[in-house]
Design a protein around this motif. Structure first.
Motif, PDB file in Angstrom:
ATOM      1  N   MET A  71       2.465 -10.862  12.257  1.00  0.00           N
ATOM      2  CA  MET A  71       1.381 -11.071  11.301  1.00  0.00           C
ATOM      3  C   MET A  71       1.471 -10.040  10.187  1.00  0.00           C
ATOM      4  O   MET A  71       1.434  -8.836  10.435  1.00  0.00           O
ATOM      5  N   LEU A 115      -4.843 -17.562  15.261  1.00  0.00           N
ATOM      6  CA  LEU A 115      -4.506 -16.840  16.485  1.00  0.00           C
ATOM      7  C   LEU A 115      -5.452 -17.330  17.567  1.00  0.00           C
ATOM      8  O   LEU A 115      -6.660 -17.457  17.329  1.00  0.00           O
ATOM      9  N   THR A 143      -0.073 -14.532  26.889  1.00  0.00           N
ATOM     10  CA  THR A 143       0.516 -14.711  25.572  1.00  0.00           C
ATOM     11  C   THR A 143       1.601 -15.772  25.603  1.00  0.00           C
ATOM     12  O   THR A 143       2.489 -15.738  26.454  1.00  0.00           O
ATOM     13  N   GLY A 194       3.881 -17.229  22.662  1.00  0.00           N
ATOM     14  CA  GLY A 194       4.332 -17.363  21.285  1.00  0.00           C
ATOM     15  C   GLY A 194       3.573 -16.453  20.340  1.00  0.00           C
ATOM     16  O   GLY A 194       2.724 -15.653  20.740  1.00  0.00           O
ATOM     17  N   ASP A 195       3.863 -16.617  19.046  1.00  0.00           N
ATOM     18  CA  ASP A 195       3.305 -15.697  18.054  1.00  0.00           C
ATOM     19  C   ASP A 195       1.944 -16.124  17.511  1.00  0.00           C
ATOM     20  O   ASP A 195       1.428 -15.513  16.583  1.00  0.00           O
ATOM     21  N   THR A 196       1.350 -17.172  18.090  1.00  0.00           N
ATOM     22  CA  THR A 196      -0.001 -17.572  17.661  1.00  0.00           C
ATOM     23  C   THR A 196      -1.047 -17.272  18.735  1.00  0.00           C
ATOM     24  O   THR A 196      -2.171 -17.748  18.646  1.00  0.00           O
ATOM     25  N   PHE A 248      -2.818 -14.248  21.645  1.00  0.00           N
ATOM     26  CA  PHE A 248      -3.013 -12.854  22.038  1.00  0.00           C
ATOM     27  C   PHE A 248      -3.917 -12.843  23.255  1.00  0.00           C
ATOM     28  O   PHE A 248      -4.579 -13.836  23.568  1.00  0.00           O
ATOM     29  N   VAL A 306      -0.597  -7.278  17.785  1.00  0.00           N
ATOM     30  CA  VAL A 306      -0.790  -8.026  16.543  1.00  0.00           C
ATOM     31  C   VAL A 306      -1.889  -7.425  15.678  1.00  0.00           C
ATOM     32  O   VAL A 306      -1.868  -7.542  14.445  1.00  0.00           O
TER      33      VAL A 306
END
Length: 221
Positions: free
Chosen positions: A1, A196, A202, A204-206, A208, A215
């Motif tokens: 991010m 998010l 968790t 992947g990158d979308t 938390f 992030v």
């Protein structure tokens, strides 16, 4: 991010800013105790039916859903619309407020403060009335839009679009933080924003798991 590309951060409330399971456990204890003492099962039926219908209405993207939701809940449970309104106001809006401080997720308040210090505007997008909940949680947001304000439940994008319009925010510089892919993730995609999702694991990158996850480090620092 890359936080330098984000001007506006919008948060969902229920299940995102506080532990909804913990709150429901506390409320269930109160509700069961009351039911056993009074022998009144109408409240439980109304709450269960109201929640189920609300989910159905969200999936169907029903416009101006509230009057119909109250009416169909009343028909399904044999209660009056006035009774349904009173039960929802008491058990879903007022009584939970006292429990919210104990259910707030760690680091939420720090993140809100850090976003403000970093010059980011904070907003709220909720399917339920949110202002009293924010006050109980000890949090502040500059802009608040709820499903009642626009007559649409997530994942319809009207609420998020209205929120961004009020904040003067561009979709490409907006981040939505929620807890449900099928609601918050989809509404963000439909409105053209990033998102998010808070999850137990968790993926992947979308996603938390905590509000002090890496992030958020650039903001919290």
């Amino acid at each position: 991010m890359d936080w330098d590309t984000i001007d506006f951060v919008a948060f969902d409330v229920d299940g995102t800013l506080y532990d909804q399971r913990r709150l429901r456990t506390r409320m269930a204890w109160e509700l069961v105790t009351r039911t056993l003492l009074r022998g009144d099962f109408v409240t439980i039926r109304v709450l269960k039916t109201f929640r189920a219908l609300r989910e159905d209405f969200a999936e169907a993207e029903v416009e101006d859903f509230e009057p119909r939701l109250l009416r169909e809940t009343a028909i399904a449970t044999g209660a009056t619309v006035t009774t349904v309104e009173a039960i929802i106001a008491k058990w879903m809006l007022r009584r939970p407020l006292r429990h919210l401080p104990a259910c707030r997720y760690p680091a939420v308040a720090d993140l809100f403060s850090s976003l403000a210090r970093a010059g980011k505007t904070v907003g709220i997008l909720s399917d339920y009335p949110a202002r009293d909940k924010l006050h109980a949680l000890g949090l502040e947001a500059t802009f608040v839009v709820t499903a009642d304000d626009v007559g649409r439940l997530k994942p319809h994008p009207q609420g998020l679009q209205t929120l961004m319009a009020e904040a003067g925010a561009k979709p490409e510089r907006t981040l939505l933080i929620g807890d449900r892919f099928e609601r918050d993730g989809i509404v963000a995609q439909r409105a053209g924003t990033r998102f998010l999702i808070r999850t137990a694991r968790t993926e992947g990158d979308t996603t938390f798991t905590r509000f002090d996850d890496p992030v958020f480090t650039p903001i919290l620092a």
